[in-house]
Write a protein that holds these residues in place. Structure first.
Motif, mmCIF file in Angstrom:
data_model
loop_
_atom_site.group_PDB
_atom_site.id
_atom_site.type_symbol
_atom_site.label_atom_id
_atom_site.label_comp_id
_atom_site.label_asym_id
_atom_site.label_seq_id
_atom_site.Cartn_x
_atom_site.Cartn_y
_atom_site.Cartn_z
ATOM 1 N N HIS A 182 0.959 -1.241 -0.158
ATOM 2 C CA HIS A 182 0.128 0.156 -0.128
ATOM 3 C C HIS A 182 1.015 1.101 0.036
ATOM 4 O O HIS A 182 1.840 1.107 0.886
ATOM 5 C CB HIS A 182 -0.896 -0.089 1.190
ATOM 6 C CG HIS A 182 -1.645 1.333 1.188
ATOM 7 N ND1 HIS A 182 -2.762 1.475 0.501
ATOM 8 C CD2 HIS A 182 -1.783 2.088 2.280
ATOM 9 C CE1 HIS A 182 -3.393 2.804 0.950
ATOM 10 N NE2 HIS A 182 -2.735 3.228 1.833
ATOM 11 N N ALA A 183 0.694 2.166 -0.960
ATOM 12 C CA ALA A 183 1.499 3.178 -1.099
ATOM 13 C C ALA A 183 0.683 4.767 -0.851
ATOM 14 O O ALA A 183 -0.530 4.581 -1.126
ATOM 15 C CB ALA A 183 2.184 3.665 -2.574
ATOM 16 N N THR A 184 1.317 5.599 -0.240
ATOM 17 C CA THR A 184 0.721 6.864 -0.232
ATOM 18 C C THR A 184 1.820 7.962 -0.692
ATOM 19 O O THR A 184 3.003 7.659 -0.496
ATOM 20 C CB THR A 184 0.537 7.277 1.456
ATOM 21 O OG1 THR A 184 1.895 6.833 2.347
ATOM 22 C CG2 THR A 184 -0.697 6.936 1.901
ATOM 23 N N THR A 185 1.360 8.942 -1.291
ATOM 24 C CA THR A 185 2.170 9.608 -2.129
ATOM 25 C C THR A 185 1.981 11.221 -1.973
ATOM 26 O O THR A 185 1.024 11.458 -1.826
ATOM 27 C CB THR A 185 1.700 9.586 -3.704
ATOM 28 O OG1 THR A 185 2.190 7.887 -3.986
ATOM 29 C CG2 THR A 185 2.752 9.943 -4.717
ATOM 30 N N ILE A 186 3.244 11.911 -2.118
ATOM 31 C CA ILE A 186 3.270 13.264 -1.933
ATOM 32 C C ILE A 186 3.395 14.007 -3.069
ATOM 33 O O ILE A 186 4.222 13.826 -3.901
ATOM 34 C CB ILE A 186 4.556 13.310 -0.730
ATOM 35 C CG1 ILE A 186 4.675 12.608 0.531
ATOM 36 C CG2 ILE A 186 4.800 14.861 -0.639
ATOM 37 C CD1 ILE A 186 5.831 12.468 1.359
ATOM 38 N N THR A 187 2.831 15.292 -2.875
ATOM 39 C CA THR A 187 2.551 16.086 -4.014
ATOM 40 C C THR A 187 4.109 16.632 -4.321
ATOM 41 O O THR A 187 4.719 16.942 -3.464
ATOM 42 C CB THR A 187 1.714 17.315 -3.862
ATOM 43 O OG1 THR A 187 0.402 16.864 -3.699
ATOM 44 C CG2 THR A 187 1.671 18.322 -4.869
ATOM 45 N N GLY A 188 4.353 16.877 -5.499
ATOM 46 C CA GLY A 188 5.709 17.143 -5.987
ATOM 47 C C GLY A 188 5.882 18.674 -6.215
ATOM 48 O O GLY A 188 4.984 19.474 -6.223
ATOM 49 N N ASP A 189 7.195 18.948 -6.436
ATOM 50 C CA ASP A 189 7.284 20.317 -6.743
ATOM 51 C C ASP A 189 7.769 20.775 -8.267
ATOM 52 O O ASP A 189 7.738 19.414 -9.002
ATOM 53 C CB ASP A 189 8.761 20.784 -5.934
ATOM 54 C CG ASP A 189 9.566 19.579 -5.343
ATOM 55 O OD1 ASP A 189 9.663 18.832 -6.154
ATOM 56 O OD2 ASP A 189 9.707 19.706 -4.048
ATOM 57 N N SER A 190 7.673 21.707 -8.588
ATOM 58 C CA SER A 190 8.048 22.241 -10.015
ATOM 59 C C SER A 190 9.597 21.463 -10.421
ATOM 60 O O SER A 190 10.626 21.663 -9.747
ATOM 61 C CB SER A 190 7.871 23.434 -10.347
ATOM 62 O OG SER A 190 6.695 24.001 -10.229
ATOM 63 N N VAL A 191 9.568 20.794 -11.578
ATOM 64 C CA VAL A 191 10.988 20.592 -12.165
ATOM 65 C C VAL A 191 11.854 21.641 -12.598
ATOM 66 O O VAL A 191 11.337 22.456 -13.517
ATOM 67 C CB VAL A 191 10.660 19.484 -13.330
ATOM 68 C CG1 VAL A 191 12.026 18.967 -13.755
ATOM 69 C CG2 VAL A 191 9.677 18.302 -12.803
ATOM 70 N N VAL A 192 12.985 21.952 -12.053
ATOM 71 C CA VAL A 192 13.904 22.763 -12.441
ATOM 72 C C VAL A 192 14.900 22.580 -13.210
ATOM 73 O O VAL A 192 15.669 21.677 -12.702
ATOM 74 C CB VAL A 192 14.420 23.572 -11.131
ATOM 75 C CG1 VAL A 192 15.312 24.507 -11.087
ATOM 76 C CG2 VAL A 192 13.140 23.822 -10.202
ATOM 77 N N PRO A 193 15.275 23.068 -14.272
ATOM 78 C CA PRO A 193 16.290 22.831 -15.226
ATOM 79 C C PRO A 193 17.745 23.176 -14.838
ATOM 80 O O PRO A 193 17.545 24.331 -13.943
ATOM 81 C CB PRO A 193 15.753 22.950 -16.539
ATOM 82 C CG PRO A 193 14.940 24.197 -16.253
ATOM 83 C CD PRO A 193 14.399 23.904 -15.080
ATOM 84 N N VAL A 194 18.815 22.701 -15.370
ATOM 85 C CA VAL A 194 19.970 23.435 -14.965
ATOM 86 C C VAL A 194 20.197 24.699 -15.728
ATOM 87 O O VAL A 194 19.487 25.137 -16.649
ATOM 88 C CB VAL A 194 21.041 22.556 -15.820
ATOM 89 C CG1 VAL A 194 22.410 23.254 -15.711
ATOM 90 C CG2 VAL A 194 20.955 21.141 -15.052
ATOM 91 N N GLY A 195 20.639 25.808 -14.868
ATOM 92 C CA GLY A 195 20.703 27.078 -15.303
ATOM 93 C C GLY A 195 19.576 28.037 -15.062
ATOM 94 O O GLY A 195 19.513 29.313 -15.440
ATOM 95 N N THR A 196 18.569 27.485 -14.296
ATOM 96 C CA THR A 196 17.416 28.338 -13.999
ATOM 97 C C THR A 196 17.625 29.178 -12.761
ATOM 98 O O THR A 196 18.108 28.638 -11.770
ATOM 99 C CB THR A 196 16.149 27.659 -13.964
ATOM 100 O OG1 THR A 196 15.804 26.911 -15.009
ATOM 101 C CG2 THR A 196 15.016 28.143 -13.462
#
Length: 247
Positions: free
Chosen positions: A233-247
């Protein structure tokens, strides 16, 4: 080798990823100091394991997970893959982490394997790192209803580490028209992720809990247990925005 923290004891499972954590009975009532130690262990080891958490049920597991972050919208479907993947990378904000609890496991088989996508990036030759930093990939759900684009290299928002964002939901390179070229690049970078020295394999027991940082890992089930029962049984946490290199 055992390393002590102020509250917990950590025993690494492999050289690059994974540690067994002892000294905590997981619940929503844990002291903040203990929760902080678990967060730090997760950032350092990418996946952490707790034995003997038989007291947990679905409600108390969710309560504990909320101590680490906001639960993902219950209407969000997290499809499973019989392949290496990071969870739900077809979302704009893939999950931050998951907490998985073993309810019933086969006497043998059914292990889960995790890979460290940070050390995978660090293993790249300089020339491939430079290329990886510039590439973007399209990710979609198995049914194709959801699709998004992500950089191949994401910057971890808490550690600042660079990690390869790839796995089974990634299917093509943005800007490449030839499918064969995309497949060749996916295969090239994915092989760095799944090198044996970059992985940890966990033999489940009932009552085990695993927590993994979805921003810095891929995982897959070893599908060698046939029709023997295996329930987690899995519980999952909301993610954050994906940040690219150089941002």
């Amino acid at each position: 080798m055992l390393t002590a923290t102020s509250v917990l004891a950590l025993s690494p499972v492999s050289g690059r990823i994974g540690a067994v954590v002892s000294g905590a009975e997981l619940s929503g009532e844990l002291a903040e100091e203990t929760v902080d130690e678990i967060r730090l262990a997760l950032l350092r080891h990418k996946v952490v394991f707790f034995r003997g958490q038989h007291h947990l049920d679905a409600r108390s597991q969710a309560a504990f997970t909320r101590r680490l972050g906001e639960l993902i919208d219950p209407d969000t479907v997290i499809p499973s893959l019989d392949a290496w993947h990071s969870d739900a990378t077809f979302l704009d904000r893939p999950p931050l982490a998951s907490v998985q609890r073993a309810l019933e496991v086969p006497a043998h088989g059914g292990d889960t394997v995790w890979a460290n996508t940070v050390t995978a990036y660090e293993d790249l030759p300089v020339e491939l790192r430079d290329l990886a930093d510039r590439l973007w990939f399209l990710h979609s759900a198995a049914h194709g209803a959801l699709e998004t684009r992500h950089p191949l290299v994401r910057v971890h928002p808490e550690t600042g580490e660079r990690a390869l964002l790839l796995g089974g939901f990634a299917h093509s390179v943005v800007g490449l028209s030839q499918r064969a070229d995309s497949e060749a690049l996916i295969r090239l970078f994915q092989e760095y992720v799944t090198r044996l020295e970059n992985t940890v394999r966990w033999r489940w027991r009932e009552g085990d809990v695993a927590i993994w940082d979805n921003r810095a890992t891929q995982h897959r089930v070893v599908n060698d247990f046939g029709d023997r029962p295996r329930r987690l049984h899995a519980t999952t946490i909301t993610g954050d925005s994906v940040v690219p290199v150089g941002t």
